[in-house]
Design a protein around this motif. Structure first.
Motif, PDB file in Angstrom:
ATOM      1  N   VAL A   1      46.089  46.398  31.913  1.00 17.71           N
ATOM      2  CA  VAL A   1      44.936  45.506  31.738  1.00 17.71           C
ATOM      3  C   VAL A   1      44.582  44.828  33.061  1.00 17.71           C
ATOM      4  CG1 VAL A   1      44.172  43.376  30.611  1.00 17.71           C
ATOM      5  CG2 VAL A   1      45.360  45.126  29.287  1.00 17.71           C
ATOM      6  N   PHE A   2      45.591  44.425  33.817  1.00 16.72           N
ATOM      7  CA  PHE A   2      45.383  43.814  35.132  1.00 16.72           C
ATOM      8  C   PHE A   2      44.609  44.766  36.047  1.00 16.72           C
ATOM      9  CE2 PHE A   2      46.472  42.513  39.399  1.00 16.72           C
ATOM     10  CZ  PHE A   2      46.610  41.134  39.338  1.00 16.72           C
ATOM     11  N   ALA A   3      45.016  46.032  36.069  1.00 21.53           N
ATOM     12  CA  ALA A   3      44.362  47.025  36.932  1.00 21.53           C
ATOM     13  C   ALA A   3      42.908  47.245  36.524  1.00 21.53           C
ATOM     14  CB  ALA A   3      45.129  48.340  36.881  1.00 21.53           C
ATOM     15  N   ALA A   4      42.643  47.288  35.218  1.00 23.64           N
ATOM     16  CA  ALA A   4      41.265  47.468  34.759  1.00 23.64           C
ATOM     17  C   ALA A   4      40.396  46.297  35.208  1.00 23.64           C
ATOM     18  CB  ALA A   4      41.242  47.587  33.226  1.00 23.64           C
ATOM     19  N   GLY A   5      40.948  45.090  35.162  1.00 19.43           N
ATOM     20  CA  GLY A   5      40.196  43.925  35.606  1.00 19.43           C
ATOM     21  C   GLY A   5      39.840  43.979  37.079  1.00 19.43           C
ATOM     22  N   MET A   6      40.759  44.462  37.889  1.00 18.01           N
ATOM     23  CA  MET A   6      40.478  44.563  39.320  1.00 18.01           C
ATOM     24  C   MET A   6      39.372  45.593  39.594  1.00 18.01           C
ATOM     25  SD  MET A   6      42.218  42.285  40.903  1.00 18.01           S
ATOM     26  CE  MET A   6      41.590  41.367  39.478  1.00 18.01           C
TER      27      MET A   6
ATOM     28  N   ALA B   1      31.608  44.358  40.343  1.00 12.72           N
ATOM     29  CA  ALA B   1      30.783  43.151  40.435  1.00 12.72           C
ATOM     30  C   ALA B   1      30.524  42.774  41.894  1.00 12.72           C
ATOM     31  CB  ALA B   1      31.465  41.996  39.701  1.00 12.72           C
ATOM     32  N   GLY B   2      31.554  42.912  42.726  1.00 14.14           N
ATOM     33  CA  GLY B   2      31.377  42.610  44.146  1.00 14.14           C
ATOM     34  C   GLY B   2      30.363  43.513  44.815  1.00 14.14           C
ATOM     35  N   ALA B   3      30.264  44.749  44.335  1.00 18.73           N
ATOM     36  CA  ALA B   3      29.314  45.696  44.920  1.00 18.73           C
ATOM     37  C   ALA B   3      27.886  45.439  44.436  1.00 18.73           C
ATOM     38  CB  ALA B   3      29.733  47.121  44.584  1.00 18.73           C
ATOM     39  N   LEU B   4      27.722  44.946  43.212  1.00 26.07           N
ATOM     40  CA  LEU B   4      26.384  44.733  42.646  1.00 26.07           C
ATOM     41  C   LEU B   4      25.783  43.382  43.027  1.00 26.07           C
ATOM     42  CD1 LEU B   4      26.913  46.132  39.018  1.00 26.07           C
ATOM     43  CD2 LEU B   4      25.713  47.239  40.915  1.00 26.07           C
ATOM     44  N   GLY B   5      26.626  42.375  43.202  1.00 27.94           N
ATOM     45  CA  GLY B   5      26.131  41.021  43.432  1.00 27.94           C
ATOM     46  C   GLY B   5      25.185  40.848  44.617  1.00 27.94           C
TER      47      GLY B   5
ATOM     48  N   LEU C   1      31.645  39.576  36.846  1.00 30.26           N
ATOM     49  CA  LEU C   1      32.760  39.066  37.635  1.00 30.26           C
ATOM     50  C   LEU C   1      33.718  38.278  36.742  1.00 30.26           C
ATOM     51  CD1 LEU C   1      33.849  38.896  40.546  1.00 30.26           C
ATOM     52  CD2 LEU C   1      32.516  36.800  40.834  1.00 30.26           C
ATOM     53  N   GLY C   2      33.161  37.524  35.791  1.00 30.10           N
ATOM     54  CA  GLY C   2      34.000  36.795  34.852  1.00 30.10           C
ATOM     55  C   GLY C   2      34.827  37.717  33.980  1.00 30.10           C
ATOM     56  N   ILE C   3      34.246  38.859  33.592  1.00 31.96           N
ATOM     57  CA  ILE C   3      34.981  39.839  32.784  1.00 31.96           C
ATOM     58  C   ILE C   3      36.180  40.371  33.574  1.00 31.96           C
ATOM     59  CG2 ILE C   3      34.862  42.106  31.697  1.00 31.96           C
ATOM     60  CD1 ILE C   3      31.901  41.527  31.109  1.00 31.96           C
ATOM     61  N   GLY C   4      35.935  40.761  34.820  1.00 33.00           N
ATOM     62  CA  GLY C   4      37.015  41.318  35.632  1.00 33.00           C
ATOM     63  C   GLY C   4      38.139  40.336  35.887  1.00 33.00           C
ATOM     64  N   THR C   5      37.807  39.124  36.286  1.00 36.28           N
ATOM     65  CA  THR C   5      38.837  38.142  36.623  1.00 36.28           C
ATOM     66  C   THR C   5      39.503  37.551  35.384  1.00 36.28           C
ATOM     67  OG1 THR C   5      37.152  36.387  36.790  1.00 36.28           O
ATOM     68  CG2 THR C   5      37.750  37.558  38.817  1.00 36.28           C
TER      69      THR C   5
ATOM     70  N   PHE D   1      30.028  37.705  47.402  1.00 38.55           N
ATOM     71  CA  PHE D   1      30.287  38.803  46.469  1.00 38.55           C
ATOM     72  C   PHE D   1      31.025  39.943  47.166  1.00 38.55           C
ATOM     73  CE2 PHE D   1      26.829  36.571  44.375  1.00 38.55           C
ATOM     74  CZ  PHE D   1      27.250  36.572  43.055  1.00 38.55           C
ATOM     75  N   TRP D   2      30.605  40.274  48.393  1.00 37.46           N
ATOM     76  CA  TRP D   2      31.253  41.369  49.125  1.00 37.46           C
ATOM     77  C   TRP D   2      32.762  41.158  49.245  1.00 37.46           C
ATOM     78  CZ3 TRP D   2      28.658  45.508  49.181  1.00 37.46           C
ATOM     79  CH2 TRP D   2      27.305  45.581  49.540  1.00 37.46           C
ATOM     80  N   ILE D   3      33.192  39.906  49.451  1.00 35.18           N
ATOM     81  CA  ILE D   3      34.602  39.625  49.727  1.00 35.18           C
ATOM     82  C   ILE D   3      35.505  40.027  48.566  1.00 35.18           C
ATOM     83  CG2 ILE D   3      34.548  37.264  48.836  1.00 35.18           C
ATOM     84  CD1 ILE D   3      36.449  38.498  51.951  1.00 35.18           C
ATOM     85  N   ASN D   4      34.941  40.118  47.360  1.00 32.16           N
ATOM     86  CA  ASN D   4      35.748  40.494  46.203  1.00 32.16           C
ATOM     87  C   ASN D   4      36.244  41.931  46.278  1.00 32.16           C
ATOM     88  OD1 ASN D   4      35.719  38.246  44.002  1.00 32.16           O
ATOM     89  ND2 ASN D   4      33.624  38.288  44.790  1.00 32.16           N
ATOM     90  N   ILE D   5      35.501  42.791  46.967  1.00 31.72           N
ATOM     91  CA  ILE D   5      35.864  44.217  46.990  1.00 31.72           C
ATOM     92  C   ILE D   5      37.209  44.456  47.673  1.00 31.72           C
ATOM     93  CG2 ILE D   5      35.157  46.500  47.770  1.00 31.72           C
ATOM     94  CD1 ILE D   5      32.253  45.620  47.427  1.00 31.72           C
TER      95      ILE D   5
END
Length: 475
Positions: free
Chosen positions: A86-91, A97-101, A117-121, A178-182
């Motif tokens: 589940v952790f891996a799927a969230g990442m 999200a980082g790519a779309l933002g 982004l909220g779903i992933g984190t 947003f980019w920094i999340n990738i």
């Protein structure tokens, strides 16, 4: 002993718990980091998308509403399918999200990406909490202390977030937050895959069965209740829609009715009713986050609009909110070990309530040294408060439901953060002048006093729990 045998034993030796915790924190900190980065971007986003203060706070609210809804479900999925999976799927979702933002052309698009982004984190903390007991058993460490350190690092990320966000916005525009999340999510994905033990084998449950049992009606009623309440409160000083009051009451009543009758409720109200200590943990966590995030989200807008500070400078001025964590954490843990959670919680609550009075000083002066002093005064007691509350979660939560309990814990944090956007929105409804700031500081101070009263007056009996001997009583 042969060289080959020694090498084999070293290969089988589990990695040190510190490295494993660091791997998990790389992911869990993303939610808090995004909270801190968005705090210094609110004024920039207001200008970019031509919206007012109340409207721009929805970039915070939708993120935390998503977290509040999904984290209990993610805890259940972690218990059902495996926490590491589940952790891996969230990442992976966070990377998307980082790519779309950065390509958001409208405010609605921006809100949609914040939801993604909220779903992933939302997966990270419940999944990490579900992994910790096995990690502690392998390493000989303490699961309550591990979860406390993860929560502490997350809060440090929220406080460091303004610094990171300020620098990124100045040099790369708002898109950079947003980019920094990738890269960060990618590092967490790889690092966790390498260091965290594999999920234990478990019976396969079809995803459609889990979704069927996810109590979608309960989730929808919860969302309707929170959104209707938010809209009503944010418009309270302008043109309140009183028709939303019966909507809130009706949706809330239906939500309670549904949860008491569902076979697998979204929020198990019966479980909470039978565990007063766990309810208390959630309530004090909501109040503590109301205090902390009202300051975190309010100070940057006030300094940028009223005092004309640059975004990156504001981030640096907020750094003391987290700068003392490394110094205070060892002392806080020793205090809990020697005096128990109850004593540590009361000391932290008194200090936090008193520290909120320092916010009033910013209405008189916004000199850099004054701002640094105020943020330090708020940040130091919050470290003790946070460690006490987080260790209390492991004391109060049933051992076989730690993933779900941790999910609800983060839901409580999300509700506190959502409430802080209401505090900021109402306080700054007429502008961001010193008078408006004094209103925000007064409300935050009142919340600090309320937190103190709840900690001191609400006593519960601590349930028996393994590894809880250090706590003399539930705080």
């Amino acid at each position: 002993m042969s060289t080959a045998t020694a090498a084999t034993r070293r290969a089988r030796r589990p990695p040190r718990s510190g490295w494993v915790i660091a791997a998990l924190c790389t992911g869990t900190a993303l939610s808090a980091l995004n909270s801190g980065m968005i705090a210094v971007s609110l004024s920039t986003l207001r200008q970019e998308f031509a919206v007012d203060v109340a409207t721009v706070t929805w970039v915070i609210s939708v993120f935390y509403l998503t977290s509040a809804v999904l984290q209990p479900l993610m805890g259940r999925l972690a218990d059902e399918y495996g926490a590491r999976r589940v952790f891996a799927a969230g990442m992976a979702i966070t990377i998307l999200a980082g790519a779309l933002g950065p390509f958001a052309a409208t405010f609605g698009w921006l809100l949609a990406v914040r939801i993604l982004l909220g779903i992933g984190t939302a997966t990270t903390f419940p999944a990490a909490a579900a992994m910790l007991r096995a990690i502690a058993a392998r390493s000989g460490g303490s699961a309550p202390k591990m979860i406390g350190r993860i929560q502490l690092i997350d809060t440090s990320a929220a406080a460091v977030g303004p610094v990171v966000g300020g620098v990124l916005i100045v040099f790369g525009g708002w898109q950079a937050i947003f980019w920094i999340n990738i890269p960060l999510a990618a590092i967490a994905l790889v690092w966790t895959h390498l260091l965290v033990p594999r999920d234990a084998p478990r019976p396969r449950t079809p995803l459609r069965t889990v979704l069927r049992d996810a109590d979608v009606p309960g989730i929808l009623l919860f969302v309707v209740t929170i959104v209707a309440l938010l809209v009503f409160l944010l418009d309270l000083t302008a043109d309140p829609n009183w028709l939303l009051v019966p909507v809130v009451l009706a949706a809330g009543a239906l939500f309670a009715w549904r949860e008491l009758r569902a076979s697998t409720p979204f929020i198990d109200l019966r479980l909470l009713a039978e565990n007063g200590a766990l309810i208390r943990v959630y309530v004090v966590f909501i109040l503590a986050n109301l205090v902390f995030y009202s300051a975190l989200f309010g100070i940057p807008q006030y300094l940028e609009d009223h005092a004309s500070y640059r975004t990156d400078v504001i981030g640096l001025l907020l750094l003391p909110l987290a700068a003392f964590n490394a110094l205070v954490t060892p002392w806080a843990e020793k205090l809990i070990d020697r005096r128990g959670l109850r004593a540590a919680s009361v000391i932290g609550a008194v200090a936090l309530a008193i520290s909120t009075l320092s916010l009033l000083v910013l209405g008189i002066s916004t000199a850099p040294l004054v701002i640094l002093a105020v943020t330090a005064i708020i940040g130091i007691p919050y470290v003790l408060v946070l460690i006490s509350i987080t260790q209390s979660l492991y004391v109060a939560a049933p051992p076989d439901q730690e993933g779900q309990a941790a999910g609800l814990f983060q839901t409580a944090r999300s509700l506190g953060c959502i409430g802080s956007t209401v505090v900021v929105g109402l306080s700054f409804a007429g502008g961001t002048s010193p008078v408006d700031w004094m209103l925000l500081a007064a409300i935050t101070g009142a919340l600090g006093v309320l937190y103190l009263l709840v900690v001191v007056l609400w006593r519960t009996r601590r349930p028996a729990a393994p590894g809880a001997a250090a706590a003399s009583a539930t705080p």
